[in-house]
Structures are given as C-alpha cells and as structure tokens.
Motif scaffolding. Sequence first.
Motif, PDB file in Angstrom:
ATOM      1  N   ARG A 193     -14.653  38.116  32.021  1.00 44.74           N
ATOM      2  CA  ARG A 193     -15.614  39.187  31.664  1.00 44.74           C
ATOM      3  C   ARG A 193     -15.381  40.028  30.392  1.00 44.74           C
ATOM      4  NH1 ARG A 193     -16.478  42.268  37.471  1.00 44.74           N
ATOM      5  NH2 ARG A 193     -17.292  40.482  38.754  1.00 44.74           N
ATOM      6  N   PHE A 194     -14.174  39.921  29.821  1.00 44.53           N
ATOM      7  CA  PHE A 194     -13.959  40.764  28.505  1.00 44.53           C
ATOM      8  C   PHE A 194     -14.529  39.789  27.497  1.00 44.53           C
ATOM      9  CE2 PHE A 194     -11.045  40.362  24.922  1.00 44.53           C
ATOM     10  CZ  PHE A 194     -11.196  41.608  24.307  1.00 44.53           C
ATOM     11  N   LEU A 195     -14.330  38.634  27.607  1.00 42.86           N
ATOM     12  CA  LEU A 195     -14.727  37.725  26.507  1.00 42.86           C
ATOM     13  C   LEU A 195     -16.472  37.619  26.619  1.00 42.86           C
ATOM     14  CD1 LEU A 195     -12.234  34.486  26.959  1.00 42.86           C
ATOM     15  CD2 LEU A 195     -12.468  36.310  25.221  1.00 42.86           C
ATOM     16  N   ASP A 196     -16.991  37.612  27.559  1.00 49.17           N
ATOM     17  CA  ASP A 196     -18.392  37.610  27.823  1.00 49.17           C
ATOM     18  C   ASP A 196     -19.046  38.872  27.119  1.00 49.17           C
ATOM     19  OD1 ASP A 196     -18.384  35.284  28.929  1.00 49.17           O
ATOM     20  OD2 ASP A 196     -18.877  36.372  30.981  1.00 49.17           O
ATOM     21  N   LEU A 197     -18.277  40.017  27.168  1.00 54.72           N
ATOM     22  CA  LEU A 197     -18.724  41.407  26.642  1.00 54.72           C
ATOM     23  C   LEU A 197     -18.625  41.394  25.239  1.00 54.72           C
ATOM     24  CD1 LEU A 197     -19.776  44.120  27.444  1.00 54.72           C
ATOM     25  CD2 LEU A 197     -17.318  44.869  27.548  1.00 54.72           C
ATOM     26  N   LEU A 198     -17.526  40.687  24.614  1.00 52.42           N
ATOM     27  CA  LEU A 198     -17.316  40.797  23.322  1.00 52.42           C
ATOM     28  C   LEU A 198     -17.968  39.897  22.731  1.00 52.42           C
ATOM     29  CD1 LEU A 198     -15.697  42.304  21.094  1.00 52.42           C
ATOM     30  CD2 LEU A 198     -13.725  40.565  21.522  1.00 52.42           C
ATOM     31  N   ALA A 199     -18.149  38.540  23.224  1.00 47.94           N
ATOM     32  CA  ALA A 199     -19.106  37.679  22.661  1.00 47.94           C
ATOM     33  C   ALA A 199     -20.330  37.907  22.493  1.00 47.94           C
ATOM     34  CB  ALA A 199     -18.871  36.403  23.587  1.00 47.94           C
ATOM     35  N   GLY A 200     -20.986  38.898  23.545  1.00 48.56           N
ATOM     36  CA  GLY A 200     -22.437  39.439  23.590  1.00 48.56           C
ATOM     37  C   GLY A 200     -22.706  40.090  22.183  1.00 48.56           C
ATOM     38  N   ALA A 201     -21.715  40.557  21.531  1.00 49.25           N
ATOM     39  CA  ALA A 201     -22.076  41.342  20.354  1.00 49.25           C
ATOM     40  C   ALA A 201     -22.102  40.419  19.231  1.00 49.25           C
ATOM     41  CB  ALA A 201     -21.018  42.301  20.196  1.00 49.25           C
ATOM     42  N   SER A 202     -21.820  39.122  19.334  1.00 45.13           N
ATOM     43  CA  SER A 202     -21.834  38.151  18.171  1.00 45.13           C
ATOM     44  C   SER A 202     -23.338  37.916  17.540  1.00 45.13           C
ATOM     45  CB  SER A 202     -20.748  36.981  18.603  1.00 45.13           C
ATOM     46  OG  SER A 202     -21.713  36.182  19.515  1.00 45.13           O
ATOM     47  N   THR A 203     -24.008  37.675  18.330  1.00 46.45           N
ATOM     48  CA  THR A 203     -25.488  37.213  18.234  1.00 46.45           C
ATOM     49  C   THR A 203     -25.989  38.190  17.340  1.00 46.45           C
ATOM     50  OG1 THR A 203     -25.646  35.475  19.859  1.00 46.45           O
ATOM     51  CG2 THR A 203     -27.825  36.574  18.687  1.00 46.45           C
ATOM     52  N   PRO A 204     -26.250  39.494  17.664  1.00 42.22           N
ATOM     53  CA  PRO A 204     -27.065  40.505  16.998  1.00 42.22           C
ATOM     54  C   PRO A 204     -26.225  41.066  16.097  1.00 42.22           C
ATOM     55  CG  PRO A 204     -26.278  41.580  19.180  1.00 42.22           C
ATOM     56  CD  PRO A 204     -25.892  39.902  19.194  1.00 42.22           C
ATOM     57  N   GLY A 205     -25.082  41.013  15.990  1.00 43.96           N
ATOM     58  CA  GLY A 205     -23.718  41.534  14.981  1.00 43.96           C
ATOM     59  C   GLY A 205     -24.024  40.610  13.671  1.00 43.96           C
ATOM     60  N   ALA A 206     -24.116  39.333  14.078  1.00 47.28           N
ATOM     61  CA  ALA A 206     -23.906  38.311  12.945  1.00 47.28           C
ATOM     62  C   ALA A 206     -25.223  38.223  12.315  1.00 47.28           C
ATOM     63  CB  ALA A 206     -23.565  36.991  13.463  1.00 47.28           C
ATOM     64  N   LEU A 207     -26.556  38.303  13.059  1.00 45.81           N
ATOM     65  CA  LEU A 207     -27.676  38.129  12.355  1.00 45.81           C
ATOM     66  C   LEU A 207     -27.933  39.444  11.584  1.00 45.81           C
ATOM     67  CD1 LEU A 207     -29.972  36.780  15.393  1.00 45.81           C
ATOM     68  CD2 LEU A 207     -28.862  35.710  13.391  1.00 45.81           C
ATOM     69  N   PHE A 208     -27.517  40.617  12.029  1.00 42.03           N
ATOM     70  CA  PHE A 208     -27.741  42.018  11.402  1.00 42.03           C
ATOM     71  C   PHE A 208     -27.098  41.869  10.059  1.00 42.03           C
ATOM     72  CE2 PHE A 208     -27.265  46.331  10.320  1.00 42.03           C
ATOM     73  CZ  PHE A 208     -28.520  47.097  10.392  1.00 42.03           C
ATOM     74  N   ALA A 209     -25.615  41.462  10.176  1.00 44.10           N
ATOM     75  CA  ALA A 209     -24.650  41.168   8.975  1.00 44.10           C
ATOM     76  C   ALA A 209     -25.269  40.320   8.032  1.00 44.10           C
ATOM     77  CB  ALA A 209     -23.269  40.833   9.493  1.00 44.10           C
ATOM     78  N   ILE A 210     -25.894  39.292   8.517  1.00 44.33           N
ATOM     79  CA  ILE A 210     -26.503  38.418   7.489  1.00 44.33           C
ATOM     80  C   ILE A 210     -27.517  38.946   6.463  1.00 44.33           C
ATOM     81  CG2 ILE A 210     -28.072  36.270   7.050  1.00 44.33           C
ATOM     82  CD1 ILE A 210     -26.650  35.217   9.619  1.00 44.33           C
ATOM     83  N   GLY A 211     -28.424  39.426   7.306  1.00 47.67           N
ATOM     84  CA  GLY A 211     -29.508  40.345   6.743  1.00 47.67           C
ATOM     85  C   GLY A 211     -29.124  41.328   5.632  1.00 47.67           C
ATOM     86  N   ALA A 212     -28.039  42.397   6.206  1.00 47.76           N
ATOM     87  CA  ALA A 212     -27.479  43.327   5.374  1.00 47.76           C
ATOM     88  C   ALA A 212     -26.828  42.550   4.169  1.00 47.76           C
ATOM     89  CB  ALA A 212     -26.453  44.135   5.974  1.00 47.76           C
ATOM     90  N   SER A 213     -26.024  41.704   4.053  1.00 51.97           N
ATOM     91  CA  SER A 213     -25.442  40.950   3.174  1.00 51.97           C
ATOM     92  C   SER A 213     -26.648  40.480   2.107  1.00 51.97           C
ATOM     93  CB  SER A 213     -24.536  39.863   3.489  1.00 51.97           C
ATOM     94  OG  SER A 213     -25.228  39.024   4.113  1.00 51.97           O
ATOM     95  N   LEU A 214     -27.874  39.982   2.660  1.00 55.62           N
ATOM     96  CA  LEU A 214     -28.746  39.481   1.841  1.00 55.62           C
ATOM     97  C   LEU A 214     -29.044  40.586   0.856  1.00 55.62           C
ATOM     98  CD1 LEU A 214     -30.613  37.192   3.921  1.00 55.62           C
ATOM     99  CD2 LEU A 214     -29.387  36.512   2.104  1.00 55.62           C
ATOM    100  N   ALA A 215     -29.110  41.816   1.274  1.00 60.33           N
ATOM    101  CA  ALA A 215     -29.814  42.903   0.359  1.00 60.33           C
ATOM    102  C   ALA A 215     -28.982  43.085  -0.893  1.00 60.33           C
ATOM    103  CB  ALA A 215     -29.704  44.044   1.268  1.00 60.33           C
ATOM    104  N   ALA A 216     -27.865  42.604  -1.012  1.00 56.73           N
ATOM    105  CA  ALA A 216     -26.942  42.744  -2.057  1.00 56.73           C
ATOM    106  C   ALA A 216     -27.007  41.606  -3.019  1.00 56.73           C
ATOM    107  CB  ALA A 216     -25.487  42.837  -1.531  1.00 56.73           C
ATOM    108  N   LYS A 217     -27.817  40.457  -2.364  1.00 57.33           N
ATOM    109  CA  LYS A 217     -27.970  39.378  -3.208  1.00 57.33           C
ATOM    110  C   LYS A 217     -29.077  39.432  -4.291  1.00 57.33           C
ATOM    111  CE  LYS A 217     -24.731  36.723  -1.005  1.00 57.33           C
ATOM    112  NZ  LYS A 217     -24.185  37.976  -0.008  1.00 57.33           N
ATOM    113  N   SER A 218     -28.718  38.642  -5.317  1.00 61.58           N
ATOM    114  CA  SER A 218     -29.951  38.810  -6.605  1.00 61.58           C
ATOM    115  C   SER A 218     -30.416  37.382  -6.551  1.00 61.58           C
ATOM    116  CB  SER A 218     -29.187  39.275  -7.862  1.00 61.58           C
ATOM    117  OG  SER A 218     -27.998  38.519  -8.301  1.00 61.58           O
ATOM    118  N   ALA A 219     -31.464  37.458  -7.299  1.00 62.90           N
ATOM    119  CA  ALA A 219     -32.085  36.011  -7.473  1.00 62.90           C
ATOM    120  C   ALA A 219     -32.151  35.654  -8.768  1.00 62.90           C
ATOM    121  CB  ALA A 219     -33.821  35.991  -6.965  1.00 62.90           C
TER     122      ALA A 219
END
Length: 308
Positions: A193-219
């Motif tokens: 249950r602990f792993l399920d709870l912690l792993a549940g944060a991986s999808t929204p957290g990872a996707l949000f982090a990807i987007g936030a990191s893109l804001a610092a990228k330049s073209a």
Amino acid sequence: MIDVLLQTLPFFAVIGLGFGAAARGFFPPEATAYLTRFVFYFALSAMLFRFSANLGLSEVVSWPFIWAYALGGGAVYLLATAVALFRRRGLEEAAVEAQCAVIGNTGFLGVPMLALLMGEAAIGPVMLVLAVDLFLFGSLIVILITGSRDGRISPAVLGTVGKGLITNPMIVSMALGFAWAASGWALPEPVSRFLDLLAGASTPGALFAIGASLAAKSAERIRTAVWLSFAKLILHPLAVGILAFLVFPVDMFSASVMVAAAGLPVAGNVYILAQHYGVAPQRVSSAILISTSASILTVSAILAWLSP
C-alpha cells in the motif's frame, strides 16, 4: 486516430499545465528541480520497484526484444552521428546529437503513460527499453565524450560509467524489485500500500515536471533541432519496428510497446548530460522542446497505428 488522441491528450495537458505554471513564474525553477528529484528518487522508483517485484526478471528479459531494440536504435544512432560528422561538428557534438535521436523520455513519460494506455502488461517491455537506454546508449555518450577529450578509453572512464549506473535510482529500484521477486516472498500488505501510494504520485508529478522544465528551454538552431526531433519521433520507432515486426521473433504486443516507447520525445536527461559536459546544451534544449510539442500528434498516431 481521434480516439487515441483524446486518450493521450490528458497526459500532454498536464505537461502543458506545468509549462504554464513555470512560464508565469508561479512554479519557479527551484520548485521544478525539487519536484523532479522527488519523482526521480521516490515516486518513479516506487513504481518501478513495485512492478519489478511483481514480475520477476525471467518474465521481463527477452533477448529477441533486446536485439531488436538495440540494433534499431544503434542504426539511428550511427545515422545521427554520421550526419553530425558530415556537418563537421566533431565527435563530442555528434555523440550528443546521436543521444537525442535515440533516448526518449521513457522514465517520466513512457512508464506512466504506456502503462495506463496499453495496460500493465506493457510495463515489462517498457522497463526493458529503459534498461537498454540506460546501460547501452546512456554509457555511450560518456565513453565517447570522455574518450574524445582524453584521446583514449581509460579504466577511469569505465569506472565513471559504472558508478553512474549503480547510483541511478531507476536501475537500483528495478534491481531490488527483481531481487525481491526472486525470493518468492509476497510484498507485505502495508509495504504494498505504501508503494502504491507513493507510485501514484509518479504520473502527475512526472508530467508536471516535464512541462515545468520545458518552460526553461529555448528554441535555437531550429533546423538541427527539427532534424533530431524527426530522427527521434519518426526514424527511431520505424527502425525498431522493422526489426521487431519483421526480423526478430518478438511477440506482437511487446513489439508494439517497443515501437511506442521508441516514439517518445527526447529525454530531459540528455540536456543534463550536455550541460554537464558543456557540449551543445542549447541544441538539445531545442530538440526537447520541439520533439515534446510534436509528440502530441506523433505519439497519438503511432498508438493509433498499433491499436488492433
């Protein structure tokens, strides 16, 4: 195609949300760094440990799969290297560009998205893709850049590669999970249950982090970034798909997962390596930004094509 696009759109919407929050200053770079660290070391590691502990190494490893993915990726890697050398960019820049052409965002985007869209049966093949990326292609860039600067491949270089592998939390979590599976013991209910709870944060957290990191990228260097994005989003899945479907005896479902994973956009860790070695970080930044934006359509198209 439209149905698949609607399925993938929520994932990219969370990426867009992270981008907007960071671009408006609501989510500063320091917050992005700490969120990324949380996902990388805790949430995603919990997800990978849980999956590998329930699968077992024998259920994941498939040598036809490994050969198809490694050789398909190797062909694109060599092509990107040759194109860079033809443009007289030098071996170090060629190694970085080749990395852009074959290393997709499997950890932060592929694991959570493909597991949800293709089912938990996709986890084994995705983890195998991740392992080949980390062990083979992830080692190549270090060897080529360091070897180019030193004029030879020294034992110290191999030591650096080895240290990087054994300290990578994704590798460690998968190895520990497989070790647990080999013991034959079931995970205790509170631990599960602990792993399920912690792993549940991986999808929204990872996707949000990807987007936030893109804001610092330049073209910058758009033409090169477009070429690298084309190599990653189109040539890479095409190459591994030909080998997986037509040459090696890979089952249809695993081959489909492999192609979908190969079609993911350029990974953020390529930028980290480019910045660390001081080799073309702006070029990588552009490739990540363009490939991630374009992947909204290309990933959906690949998944639609692979759907039965």
